[in-house]
Design a protein around this motif. Structure first.
Motif, PDB file in Angstrom:
ATOM      1  N   LYS A   1       0.868  -1.134   0.001  1.00 46.18           N
ATOM      2  CA  LYS A   1       0.040  -0.028  -0.067  1.00 46.18           C
ATOM      3  C   LYS A   1       0.712   1.197  -0.059  1.00 46.18           C
ATOM      4  O   LYS A   1       1.778   1.457   0.892  1.00 46.18           O
TER       5      LYS A   1
ATOM      6  N   GLY B   1       6.346  10.315   7.761  1.00 46.82           N
ATOM      7  CA  GLY B   1       6.579   8.706   7.287  1.00 46.82           C
ATOM      8  C   GLY B   1       5.130   8.027   6.990  1.00 46.82           C
ATOM      9  O   GLY B   1       3.854   8.760   6.961  1.00 46.82           O
TER      10      GLY B   1
ATOM     11  N   VAL C   1      -8.646   0.204  -2.300  1.00 50.18           N
ATOM     12  CA  VAL C   1     -10.045  -0.252  -3.297  1.00 50.18           C
ATOM     13  C   VAL C   1      -9.496  -1.421  -3.724  1.00 50.18           C
ATOM     14  O   VAL C   1     -10.392  -2.349  -3.584  1.00 50.18           O
TER      15      VAL C   1
ATOM     16  N   LEU D   1     -10.407   8.693   0.143  1.00 52.75           N
ATOM     17  CA  LEU D   1     -11.233   7.655   1.136  1.00 52.75           C
ATOM     18  C   LEU D   1     -11.009   8.390   2.738  1.00 52.75           C
ATOM     19  O   LEU D   1     -11.892   7.854   3.465  1.00 52.75           O
TER      20      LEU D   1
ATOM     21  N   CYS E   1     -11.619  10.618  -5.465  1.00 48.50           N
ATOM     22  CA  CYS E   1     -12.439  10.387  -4.921  1.00 48.50           C
ATOM     23  C   CYS E   1     -12.156  10.943  -3.406  1.00 48.50           C
ATOM     24  O   CYS E   1     -12.803  11.453  -2.834  1.00 48.50           O
TER      25      CYS E   1
ATOM     26  N   LEU F   1      -5.271   3.409  -3.846  1.00 42.45           N
ATOM     27  CA  LEU F   1      -5.522   2.636  -4.801  1.00 42.45           C
ATOM     28  C   LEU F   1      -5.442   1.265  -4.215  1.00 42.45           C
ATOM     29  O   LEU F   1      -6.080   0.349  -4.329  1.00 42.45           O
TER      30      LEU F   1
ATOM     31  N   ASN G   1      -6.180   8.135 -10.252  1.00 42.12           N
ATOM     32  CA  ASN G   1      -5.305   9.301 -10.426  1.00 42.12           C
ATOM     33  C   ASN G   1      -5.029   9.573 -11.613  1.00 42.12           C
ATOM     34  O   ASN G   1      -4.032   9.011 -12.247  1.00 42.12           O
TER      35      ASN G   1
ATOM     36  N   ILE H   1      -4.087  13.415   7.203  1.00 41.39           N
ATOM     37  CA  ILE H   1      -3.119  12.177   6.773  1.00 41.39           C
ATOM     38  C   ILE H   1      -3.171  12.148   5.407  1.00 41.39           C
ATOM     39  O   ILE H   1      -4.221  12.128   4.688  1.00 41.39           O
TER      40      ILE H   1
ATOM     41  N   ASN I   1     -16.285   5.448  -4.955  1.00 45.78           N
ATOM     42  CA  ASN I   1     -15.795   4.235  -3.929  1.00 45.78           C
ATOM     43  C   ASN I   1     -16.299   3.943  -2.956  1.00 45.78           C
ATOM     44  O   ASN I   1     -17.084   4.757  -2.191  1.00 45.78           O
TER      45      ASN I   1
HETATM   46  N1  LIG Z   1       1.477   8.864   5.874  1.00 38.90           N
HETATM   47  C1  LIG Z   1       0.619   7.815   5.902  1.00 38.90           C
HETATM   48  N2  LIG Z   1       0.478   6.850   6.790  1.00 38.90           N
HETATM   49  C2  LIG Z   1      -0.710   6.102   6.973  1.00 38.90           C
HETATM   50  N3  LIG Z   1      -1.698   5.814   6.109  1.00 38.90           N
HETATM   51  C3  LIG Z   1      -1.578   6.754   5.107  1.00 38.90           C
HETATM   52  C4  LIG Z   1      -0.511   7.936   4.866  1.00 38.90           C
HETATM   53  N4  LIG Z   1      -0.683   8.717   3.744  1.00 38.90           N
HETATM   54  C5  LIG Z   1      -1.810   8.172   3.304  1.00 38.90           C
HETATM   55  N5  LIG Z   1      -2.465   7.135   4.097  1.00 38.90           N
HETATM   56  C6  LIG Z   1      -3.635   6.214   3.785  1.00 38.90           C
HETATM   57  O1  LIG Z   1      -3.590   6.198   2.234  1.00 38.90           O
HETATM   58  C7  LIG Z   1      -5.091   6.156   1.969  1.00 38.90           C
HETATM   59  C8  LIG Z   1      -5.087   7.333   1.130  1.00 38.90           C
HETATM   60  O2  LIG Z   1      -6.241   7.459   0.319  1.00 38.90           O
HETATM   61  P1  LIG Z   1      -6.913   8.498  -0.791  1.00 38.90           P
HETATM   62  O3  LIG Z   1      -7.745   7.993  -1.260  1.00 38.90           O
HETATM   63  O4  LIG Z   1      -7.378   9.662   0.226  1.00 38.90           O
HETATM   64  O5  LIG Z   1      -5.639   9.119  -1.502  1.00 38.90           O
HETATM   65  P2  LIG Z   1      -4.566   8.645  -2.751  1.00 38.90           P
HETATM   66  O6  LIG Z   1      -4.270   9.939  -3.402  1.00 38.90           O
HETATM   67  O7  LIG Z   1      -3.574   7.619  -2.129  1.00 38.90           O
HETATM   68  O8  LIG Z   1      -5.431   7.665  -3.512  1.00 38.90           O
HETATM   69  C9  LIG Z   1      -5.741   7.824  -5.122  1.00 38.90           C
HETATM   70  O9  LIG Z   1      -6.793   6.560  -5.295  1.00 38.90           O
HETATM   71  C10 LIG Z   1      -7.916   6.839  -4.227  1.00 38.90           C
HETATM   72  C11 LIG Z   1      -8.490   5.489  -4.539  1.00 38.90           C
HETATM   73  O10 LIG Z   1      -9.595   5.246  -5.718  1.00 38.90           O
HETATM   74  C12 LIG Z   1      -8.835   7.890  -4.529  1.00 38.90           C
HETATM   75  O11 LIG Z   1      -9.670   7.789  -3.368  1.00 38.90           O
HETATM   76  C13 LIG Z   1      -7.929   9.167  -4.329  1.00 38.90           C
HETATM   77  O12 LIG Z   1      -8.854  10.255  -4.625  1.00 38.90           O
HETATM   78  C14 LIG Z   1      -6.975   9.141  -5.460  1.00 38.90           C
HETATM   79  O13 LIG Z   1      -5.919  10.232  -5.432  1.00 38.90           O
HETATM   80  C15 LIG Z   1      -5.747   6.083   3.229  1.00 38.90           C
HETATM   81  O14 LIG Z   1      -6.137   4.964   3.577  1.00 38.90           O
HETATM   82  C16 LIG Z   1      -4.824   6.790   4.153  1.00 38.90           C
HETATM   83  O15 LIG Z   1      -5.274   6.425   5.496  1.00 38.90           O
END
Ligand SMILES: Nc1ncnc2c1ncn2[C@@H]1O[C@H](COP(=O)(O)OP(=O)(O)O[C@H]2O[C@H](CO)[C@@H](O)[C@H](O)[C@H]2O)[C@@H](O)[C@H]1O
Length: 475
Positions: A15, A353, A22, A380, A378, A19, A164, A294, A243
Motif C-alpha cells: 500500500k 512517514g 480499493v 477515502l 475520490c 489505490l 489518479n 493524513i 468508491n
Molecule cells: N502517511 C500515511 N500513513 C498512513 N496511512 C496513510 C498515509 N498517507 C496516506 N495514508 C492512507 O492512504 C490512503 C489514502 O487514500 P486517498 O484515497 O485519500 O488518496 P490517494 O491519493 O492515495 O488515492 C488515489 O486513489 C484513491 C482510490 O481510488 C482515491 O480515493 C484518491 O482520490 C486518489 O487520489 C488512506 O487509507 C490513508 O489513510
C-alpha cells in the motif's frame, strides 16, 4: 463471472495510498456477491509477502527487447483476504522495498503486465473481465486486443479504473520494441502527444472506463493533465462510480489499532479516550479540538498549503486548537512542517512517514480531518473519518464534492471552495465555533457515522458495467 483485477497496489500486500485500499476491498465484496475474483500484483518485498505462505502456480520468462526476465506466479495459499491473491515474482524488478520511484519503473510495470497476461494465457479458463487500475496496467487493454500472442484472450472485456489521472506512465517510442508483437496498423492507439502514454492507451482501448467518483469524471473532461479531449471522446463508455470503504477493516467498534473501541452510541467517551492517547503521544492538549491531516504531502493534496495554514490557524485561535499531521512526500513541505514544531509546541505536531496504525488512531481520536485537496478523484480519508465520527473539512472537488455536504446545508462536514490558506483557516474558525456548540457538533458526527459508504452497496455498480460490456460484445 470470472474477474481479474490487475494493479500495482493491493492492501495489505502493498500500500502506498488509496489505490491499495480499493483493490484490497472491492474484490472481496465481488466474491461475496458470487463471482470468481482474482487479484494480481507485483511481488514486492513487503511484510505481507514475508509473513504469509505462497505456492508457485506458474513460471515463465518475459522478454523486453534484449532483456529476459524469468518470473513466477505465486498464489497466497489460504485465500484469507476473501479472494485469490496472486503475485508476479520478478526478483530483478520487484524485490525492492518501495512500490514506485525507480528509474526503471516503465520496464518494471511493462514486464508485470506482460507476465500477468502470459500466465492468464496459459490457464485453462479465459476470464470474462480484466479490471485494470491506473496507468501501471494501462497497456493491458491494447495487448489483449492486438498482440498476436494473446489471440486466445480476445473475448476478455477490459475495464480501466482511473484512481489518479495526473500520473500517466509516458515513455518514448524508442521502447516500443518492448511490447509483444502486434499489427502496426494499430500503433495509433499507443500515441498521445508524441509519446507512448500508458493511461491514454488504456482509455482508448478498454471496453469501459470508470473513475472513482462521478464529479471527478466531470472534472477530467475539463482538466486532466493533457488528456481532456481524450476523456471527452470516450464519454459514452465512461462512468463515475464512487468508491466504497471496507466496513470490516474500518470499524471503530472492532478496530484493533485503536486505544478504545466505540460505536455511534458511545462515540463521545470512545473518541475522547483515543484522543487522550494521541495527545499523550504527541504532546498535545486533549481539552482542545484536534485537527488532523493524513496523506501524501504533495500539491495535489494541498500539502503545500498546510504549513502556512497551520501557523495562521494556531495564531488566530491563540493556540486554542491542536493540529497533528501524518504524511510524507515533498521534502520542502516536510521540512516546513517539522520547523513549525518549534513555534507551537504543545499544540502542534507532525509525524513524517507512513504508519497505518497511527492513521487508524488519528481517524478515531481527532475531531476534524483536513482535506484541502486541489485534486481528489475520490478520497477515502473523508469516508474513514465519517465512519469514525470525525468531521471532514474539505475543499469542494472530485469525490469530496460527492461525499461531504456543509453542515450549514444540514450536512456532515465543513466545505470551502478555494485551495487557499485563507479558505482553510476560515473553515477551521467555523469548526472551532461548531466544536463549542456540543449539541450541534454531536448531531453532525452522528449523521456522518450513520452514512453507508460500504462496498457492499457500491460493488454492484461495477458488476453492471461488466455485464453491459459483455452483452455489447464490441471488438
Ligand atoms: N502517511 C500515511 N500513513 C498512513 N496511512 C496513510 C498515509 N498517507 C496516506 N495514508 C492512507 O492512504 C490512503 C489514502 O487514500 P486517498 O484515497 O485519500 O488518496 P490517494 O491519493 O492515495 O488515492 C488515489 O486513489 C484513491 C482510490 O481510488 C482515491 O480515493 C484518491 O482520490 C486518489 O487520489 C488512506 O487509507 C490513508 O489513510
Amino acid at each position: 463471472m470470472e474477474i481479474f483485477h490487475i494493479s500495482a497496489e493491493c492492501y495489505p500486500m502493498a500500500k502506498v495510498g488509496g489505490l491499495a485500499d480499493v483493490v484490497g476491498a472491492l474484490p472481496k465484496y465481488q466474491t461475496n456477491a458470487g463471482h470468481k475474483v482474482r487479484v494480481v500484483v507485483p511481488c514486492y518485498s513487503t511484510k505481507f509477502r514475508k509473513e504469509n505462505d505462497f505456492e508457485c502456480v506458474h513460471w515463465g520468462s518475459v522478454k523486453l527487447g534484449n532483456f529476459d526476465f524469468p518470473f513466477s506466479v505465486l498464489k497466497e495459499t489460504t485465500n484469507k483476504l476473501g479472494y485469490e491473491l496472486y503475485l508476479i515474482e520478478i526478483n530483478e524488478l520487484f524485490d525492492r522495498p518501495n512500490v514506485y520511484g525507480y528509474e526503471d519503473d516503465i520496464e518494471r510495470f511493462l514486464a508485470f503486465q506482460i507476465a500477468s497476461l502470459d500466465w492468464i494465457l496459459m490457464r485453462e479458463d479465459v476470464p470474462n473481465i480484466i479490471n485494470c487500475h491506473d496507468h501501471h496496467t494501462g497497456l493491458i487493454p491494447f495487448l489483449v486486443k492486438y498482440a498476436y500472442k494473446y489471440e486466445k484472450l480476445r473475448s476478455i472485456r477490459t475495464v480501466i479504473t482511473i484512481h489518479n489521472g495526473l500520473y500517466q506512465g509516458w515513455f518514448g517510442f524508442d521502447k516500443i520494441h518492448y511490447l509483444p508483437e502486434f499489427d502496426l496498423i494499430h500503433v495509433g492507439f499507443l500515441e498521445w502527444n508524441n509519446s507512448l502514454n500508458s493511461l491514454a492507451v488504456g482509455i482508448k482501448c478498454a471496453h469501459a472506463v470508470t473513475t472513482v467518483s462521478p464529479s471527478y469524471l466531470n472534472e477530467i473532461n475539463i482538466a486532466a493533465n493533457g488528456l481532456e479531449t481524450l476523456f471527452n471522446s470516450v464519454r459514452n463508455k465512461s462512468k463515475g462510480i464512487l468508491n466504497g470503504i471496507d466496513f470490516e477493516v474500518w470499524d471503530p467498534s472492532k478496530d484493533q489499532m485503536l486505544a478504545h473501541n466505540y460505536s455511534i452510541d458511545t462515540f463521545e467517551i470512545g473518541k475522547q479516550k483515543n484522543k487522550e492517547k494521541l495527545c499523550e503521544e504527541f504532546e498535545l492538549d486533549p481539552t482542545k479540538p484536534l485537527f488532523s491531516f493524513i496523506g501524501r504531502l504533495f500539491e495535489e493534496k494541498g500539502g503545500d498549503l498546510l504549513p502556512q495554514a497551520s501557523a495562521l490557524a494556531l495564531s488566530e485561535n491563540f493556540e486554542n486548537i491542536n493540529i497533528l499531521i501524518l504524511g510524507s512526500g515533498n521534502s520542502v513541505i516536510e521540512e516546513q512542517l517539522v520547523q513549525l514544531r518549534n513555534d507551537y509546541k504543545g499544540n502542534y505536531n507532525v509525524f513524517i512517514g507512513y504508519n497505518e496504525e497511527l492513521a487508524h488512531l488519528i481517524y478515531a481520536g481527532s475531531d476534524y480531518i483536513l482535506m484541502p485537496s486541489r485534486v481528489e478523484p475520490c478520497g477515502l480519508n473523508q469516508m474513514y473519518a465519517l465512519r469514525y465520527g470525525t468531521v471532514p473539512i474539505v475543499r469542494r472537488t472530485g469525490g469530496l464534492r460527492d461525499t461531504v455536504i456543509d453542515f450549514g446545508d444540514n450536512g456532515n462536514g465543513i466545505c470551502h471552495d478555494q485551495a487557499s490558506v485563507g479558505d482553510i483557516c476560515y473553515s477551521i474558525n467555523r469548526a472551532v465555533r461548531l466544536y463549542e456548540d456540543k449539541l450541534n457538533f454531536n448531531k453532525i458526527i452522528k449523521i456522518g457515522m450513520a452514512t453507508d459508504h460500504s462496498w457492499e452497496r457500491v460493488c454492484q455498480e461495477y458488476i453492471e458495467i461488466y455485464n453491459l460490456i459483455i452483452e455489447k460484445n464490441e471488438v
